[in-house]
Design an enzyme around this catalytic site. Structure first.
Site, mmCIF file in Angstrom:
data_model
loop_
_atom_site.group_PDB
_atom_site.id
_atom_site.type_symbol
_atom_site.label_atom_id
_atom_site.label_comp_id
_atom_site.label_asym_id
_atom_site.label_seq_id
_atom_site.Cartn_x
_atom_site.Cartn_y
_atom_site.Cartn_z
ATOM 1 N N SER A 1 -24.396 22.424 -52.512
ATOM 2 C CA SER A 1 -24.673 22.145 -53.925
ATOM 3 C C SER A 1 -23.388 21.980 -54.740
ATOM 4 O O SER A 1 -22.667 21.013 -54.568
ATOM 5 C CB SER A 1 -25.573 23.255 -54.481
ATOM 6 N N ASP B 1 -13.224 11.955 -52.704
ATOM 7 C CA ASP B 1 -13.359 10.548 -53.097
ATOM 8 C C ASP B 1 -12.157 10.059 -53.886
ATOM 9 O O ASP B 1 -11.770 8.880 -53.796
ATOM 10 C CB ASP B 1 -14.636 10.344 -53.918
ATOM 11 N N LYS C 1 -26.936 19.451 -49.829
ATOM 12 C CA LYS C 1 -27.931 19.638 -50.896
ATOM 13 C C LYS C 1 -27.508 18.779 -52.081
ATOM 14 O O LYS C 1 -26.646 19.171 -52.864
ATOM 15 C CB LYS C 1 -28.035 21.115 -51.305
#
Length: 406
Positions: free
Chosen positions: A299, A310, A324
């Site tokens: 999460s 990224d 999740k």
């Protein structure tokens, strides 16, 4: 069918029909309204029939309120594994975990081999000042024996009104010791920091609460003060971190990023659709950052790892994360209750959903059983913790390569 069950049937049918009519739309959909109303009557009647059969034939007597709460709990839980109904105690516990504070004595406990064991007293807490130690076994609260099979009951009994008196009996070396103290406001730390080597720092985040980003910022400041300047590298340990408050994950990511999207989300309501972006300012001033993850990282942990990966800001080391990619919103109800409902799907800056796939590490390193220690009080082990060792080797290698380039 009993009169009480009939009354419940009327209430349920009225509620379902009211919702059906309020969501129906224009008069042109009149036939659909009738179909929906007939369906609502049939389903509400079926619910009442099941309740009546359970009340009449179940092996033990059961109250209507228990049956209705179970029906509500099942309705929400059946949506997905993360949505749930919260009674007053469960809602209180989730508020504690997200705000990072509660009123109690400040003991981290766990059920170990059928007994309630003290993992660690929180530094400066009433429990720590009274002399309770790690390894003590809690056998009674206010003179009433504890049940190791109902750990939450024991935890609940140790909490209470600020300033109220409490007595906790522990066993230590076969000796019973009674500790008398008063409950206080306890602030739960979610960050542990440590200098690994003169140039490198280590911070572990075990959950994401409303205070985590501030705690992490202070922890990094402390490490830099110990070094006497900016760190050359930092290990951010998110292993076994199940997540928490989404905004905390955004703020933690923002500590290390100057610009760009951190996370975006899509849902059915306007509140559930959003994009969060970074603000200028990197607390490490571009120093090397390693993020440790494993299958227990979920999460909010995955939001941080995904954003830093990224943007090329961090190297992710460890094993694939839990996966999740859903956002839950806690919605208060009457009488101190609430529902935790999945309202959004979130995406990393590259637009990927990691739901049921997780974050793939840049450097795969299998974990060593027992690491990291589940308690923040535990110190790191640079010899046996394979993932931490790999992170340190990466930092040292990068520093050597940078020195050669100069």
């Amino acid at each position: 069918m009993s009169l009480k069950t009939r009354a419940i049937l009327v209430l349920v049918i009225g509620t379902v029909m009211g919702l059906s009519l309020s969501l129906g739309g224009s008069l042109l959909a009149g036939r659909q309204h009738l179909d929906n109303d007939e369906l609502a009557w049939d389903q509400a009647r079926q619910l009442a029939e099941v309740m009546d059969r359970v009340k009449r034939d179940y092996v033990e007597p059961i109250d209507d309120s228990v049956l209705l709460e179970s029906a509500i709990r099942g309705m929400v839980a059946d949506l997905d594994p993360h949505s749930e109904y919260l009674d007053a105690d469960e809602y209180r516990d989730i508020r504690i975990s997200t705000t990072g504070s509660y009123t109690g004595v400040g003991i981290e406990v766990s059920e170990v081999d059928g007994v309630v064991q003290v993992i660690s007293p929180i530094a400066g807490s009433p429990a720590a000042r009274s002399g309770i130690r790690s390894g003590d076994l809690i056998v009674a609260v206010d003179g009433v024996s504890v049940d190791a099979e109902n750990l939450q009951d024991t935890i609940g009994r140790m909490r209470g009104r600020r300033g109220s008196q409490i007595s906790i009996t522990v066993m230590r070396d076969e000796e019973a010791i009674i500790h008398e103290m008063r409950r206080e406001l306890i602030r739960v730390a979610s960050v542990h920091q440590q200098i690994l080597e003169p140039d490198y720092g280590y911070v572990r985040v075990n959950q994401f609460s409303e205070t985590t980003a501030r705690e992490l910022g202070r922890a990094i400041d402390t490490l830099q003060d110990e070094k006497g300047g900016l760190l050359d590298g930092l290990v951010l340990d998110l292993r076994n971190n199940p997540g928490g408050v989404l905004e905390a994950a955004v703020d933690v990511s923002d500590l290390f990023l100057d610009t760009g999207v951190i996370v975006s989300a899509e849902g059915r309501t306007s509140d559930s659709r959003f994009t969060r972006s970074a603000h200028r300012g990197d607390v490490l001033d571009g120093a090397e950052l390693i993020v440790l993850v494993n299958n227990g990282s979920a999460s909010a942990s995955e939001i941080v790892a995904g954003a830093l990966q990224d943007h090329g800001r961090a190297t992710i080391v460890g094993t694939a994360t839990f996966g999740k990619g859903l956002v839950q919103t806690v919605m208060p109800l009457s009488r101190g209750r609430a529902i935790k409902l999945t309202t959004s799907r979130y995406f990393t800056p590259s637009g990927d959903s990691i739901h049921e796939t997780g974050i793939t590490p840049d450097i795969y390193v299998e974990g060593t059983p027992g690491f990291p220690d589940l308690s923040l009080a535990g110190s790191v082990d640079r010899e046996r913790d394979a993932q931490l060792l790999a992170a340190l080797e990466r930092l040292q290698h990068r520093q050597v390569m940078q020195s050669r380039a100069q």
